[in-house]
Design a protein around this motif. Structure first.
Motif, PDB file in Angstrom:
ATOM      1  N   GLU A 209      41.784  41.429  45.627  1.00  0.00           N
ATOM      2  CA  GLU A 209      41.494  40.913  44.292  1.00  0.00           C
ATOM      3  C   GLU A 209      40.161  40.199  44.332  1.00  0.00           C
ATOM      4  O   GLU A 209      39.812  39.583  45.341  1.00  0.00           O
ATOM      5  N   GLU A 439      41.586  36.029  38.343  1.00  0.00           N
ATOM      6  CA  GLU A 439      41.345  37.378  38.848  1.00  0.00           C
ATOM      7  C   GLU A 439      40.485  38.166  37.871  1.00  0.00           C
ATOM      8  O   GLU A 439      40.833  38.313  36.710  1.00  0.00           O
ATOM      9  N   HIS A 442      40.773  44.055  40.574  1.00  0.00           N
ATOM     10  CA  HIS A 442      41.827  44.295  41.560  1.00  0.00           C
ATOM     11  C   HIS A 442      41.711  45.750  42.005  1.00  0.00           C
ATOM     12  O   HIS A 442      41.642  46.643  41.176  1.00  0.00           O
TER      13      HIS A 442
HETATM   14 MG    MG Z   1      46.411  42.044  39.622  1.00  0.00          MG
END
Ligand code: MG
Ligand code: ATP
Length: 605
Positions: A209, A439, A442
């Protein structure tokens, strides 16, 4: 572009729920407006930067050979039933029925849709590897949309999916994606922290990530002070603490002994009662797991469990199963790791009534010794407890002198603890610490999860049928844009990096008339000719108002054209970089070349 010809409704007041800088500044600068909770409209200024982030992502995807497609956002529910995610996606997936009663989904992600396209078109190994991507709308019915476009309900994601004949090829694309992501974030002016991440319940292996540090981040990152180790806490491991050098043999510990512990239920109470610390206590929690893809045959209670296949090719799962999880008293169970170990779509603590039924004891007295109704899973550190204390599966009773292997044997031992600040790095033994992060992207290797359940196949050189391996790679465009503002702003407003600035130069005539107007117009036209994005503030406003708005919008270069400066022997204009204090005087005859140089220099960084 003339300011009066565009639509930039700046605001003095911001909505009360705008608690982070990017949310406030996107509203105040007139980039964004809200339609409903989690639903936002980009206005012209916001859309310009948004399109630049998209273009930059597209450029980097094309550069690694990914091919852009445009699937629909509305996708048949049938595909989600094939993959098995119709049942497991939960409430975040918005489902709709069409007029004929057919099930449809507003794409929260697109593994199914893209894999179905590939299934239809894939015949030979010669077509592989193949990486397809889209930059398209996603909808997730988030429980708590917040922080503006950071967590919206509708947003744009760049999502890519790759298909391969072998691991080496998947590795190569996975690495190329990782490198492209690093370039994308760098070009956007973002400092990202790539971390190891959980790869999900089935099939997946590597997963990474890309996080940005944020005080309001939804993720906890575990980082090492001494080496490069960085992981999402969901995935983080640490070095088990050293067990005492001379482990006492089971025979050296007295036999298991039940003791009366009236009204002692919590670990704190027990520690006080027994005058010991939580390290010696084996805490036992009862978990309910959903869609368990692990083979439980032979474990306690397994014969009674229902088994199901969501499609002929999907793995057989237990829709619901219960487990006892043993962990040292001072540690916490990491539910993401537990779900990964159990190959479950989800785990949660069992309801009180279930706990009492499965342990045949009142709440607070669960323990690993004599547990017969459900399988026992133990954290790795449990084995190191030499003379333990635990609930005795009976009211007001605990066992002391509990020995792992002698008094109980778990069905499975695995790393299940939640790593915290102060634990030791698994790579170098250094001290681990925590940061909050968001995040932005990813990437992960999915293995055969979707290609198998959705029956994708190709023929190899000798005409044999195989299932391709798959990877999946996402970046949130909205969240990336908001994060750029989080990292680049001051009290006055945004400070755009050149690459994603809505306009690169703002020309502010002190009064838009006469020679000032003539020069401002010419300069704007010349810069536009050099493909520089220019906003000319032709409003009939006081200079102070124009300066304030320019700062708020964060346009990198501000050029002020004033009558006095034009009347000098050598006419000049003022040039200032947003975010820097100094103002430079640049000769009118050189200003176009100088601005081009400055803008292109920053673009090429
Ligand atoms: Mg994710
Ligand atoms: P999160 O943990 O923040 O909910 P996720 O793990 O669900 O994210 P992915 O499924 O990996 O996210 O989606 C890929 C990217 O899409 C994320 O890295 C993020 O940039 C973006 N994204 C996901 N959910 C949202 C949302 N609700 N609003 C804006 N962007 C989002």
């Amino acid at each position: 572009m003339l300011f009066t010809q565009t639509f930039i409704p700046t605001l003095r007041e911001v909505p009360a729920d705008a608690v982070i800088a990017s949310h406030r500044l996107m509203f105040r600068s007139g980039m964004l407006r809200k339609l409903a909770n989690g639903l936002f409209a980009y206005l012209p200024l916001g859309l310009r930067s948004f399109r630049k982030v998209e273009a930059l992502v597209r450029e980097e995807m094309n550069a690694i050979g990914a091919l852009e497609i445009k699937p629909t956002v509305v996708v048949p529910g049938e595909l989600w039933k094939e993959s098995g995610r119709w049942e497991t996606m939960g409430e975040a997936m918005l489902r709709v029925k069409n007029r004929l009663g057919g099930d449809f989904v507003l794409s929260p992600t697109a593994e199914e849709a893209v894999t179905s396209l590939v299934r239809d078109a894939l015949a030979s190994y010669r077509q592989l590897p193949l990486t397809l991507y889209q930059i398209n709308t996603k909808y997730r019915d988030e429980i708590r949309p917040r922080y503006g476009v950071m967590r919206g309900r509708e947003f744009i994601m760049k999502d890519a999916y790759s298909y391969h004949t072998d691991e080496a090829s998947l590795d190569e694309t996975y690495r190329a994606m990782g490198a492209a992501y690093r370039r994308i974030f760098k070009r956007c002016g973002l400092s990202v922290i790539p971390v190891r991440a959980d790869a999900g319940a089935m099939g997946g292996s590597d997963s990474e990530e890309f996080m940005v540090e944020s005080a309001v981040g939804d993720n906890t990152l575990i980082l090492c002070r001494d080496c490069e180790y960085a992981a999402n806490v969901e995935k983080a491991s640490c070095k088990p603490e050293a067990v005492s050098a001379a482990p006492s043999r089971a025979s050296a510990v007295p036999a298991l002994e039940p003791i009366h512990t009236p009204a002692v239920k919590t670990i704190e109470q027990l520690c006080a009662f027994l005058k010991t610390d939580a390290h010696r206590f084996i805490k036992t929690l009862i978990y309910r797991a959903r869609n368990v893809a692990l083979d439980l045959s032979g474990t306690p209670g397994a014969a009674l469990l229902e088994k199901r296949k969501s499609s002929p090719e999907a793995p057989e799962v237990y829709p619901e199963a219960f487990f006892a999880v043993a962990i040292r008293g001072d540690l916490e169970v990491n539910e993401v790791k537990l779900a990964a170990v159990l190959k479950a779509s989800e785990v949660s603590l069992a309801a009180d009534a279930e706990v009492e039924r499965l342990t045949a004891a009142p709440l607070g007295f669960a323990g690993p010794v004599g547990l017969t109704r459900i399988p026992l899973v133990a954290d790795l550190m449990v084995a190191a407890i030499q003379d333990g204390i635990t609930g005795a599966l009976a009211a007001d009773t605990h066992y002391v002198h509990v020995v792992f292997g002698r008094d109980f044997v778990p069905w499975l031992s695995a790393d299940l603890r939640t790593v915290v600040s102060g634990d030791s790095c698994i790579l170098c033994g250094g001290e681990l610490y925590e940061k909050k992060g968001n995040e932005l992207g990813h990437i992960f290797k999915l293995g055969y999860k979707y290609t198998r359940s959705m029956q994708v196949s190709y023929l190899d050189e000798s005409g044999q049928t195989h299932i391709p391996l798959m990877g999946s790679y996402g970046i949130g465009i909205d969240r990336t844009l908001a994060s750029v503002i989080e990292e680049h702003h001051d009290d006055e407003g945004i400070i755009w990096p050149m690459t994603v600035a809505p306009y690169q130069v703002i020309i502010i005539p002190i009064t838009y008339a006469g020679p000032v107007k003539a020069l401002a117009d010419t300069l704007a036209a010349d810069l536009e000719q050099s493909r520089i994005d220019v906003l000319l503030d032709d409003r009939n406003e006081r200079p102070g108002v124009k300066f304030k708005d320019a700062d708020l919008m964060g346009i990198p270069y501000r050029v002020v054209v004033g009558e006095k400066n034009l009347a000098r022997d050598v006419p000049v204009v003022e040039v200032k970089r947003r975010g820097e204090a100094s103002v430079r005087l640049v000769e009118v005859s050189k200003v176009e070349a100088e601005l081009s140089r400055l803008v292109y220099k920053e673009l090429s960084c």
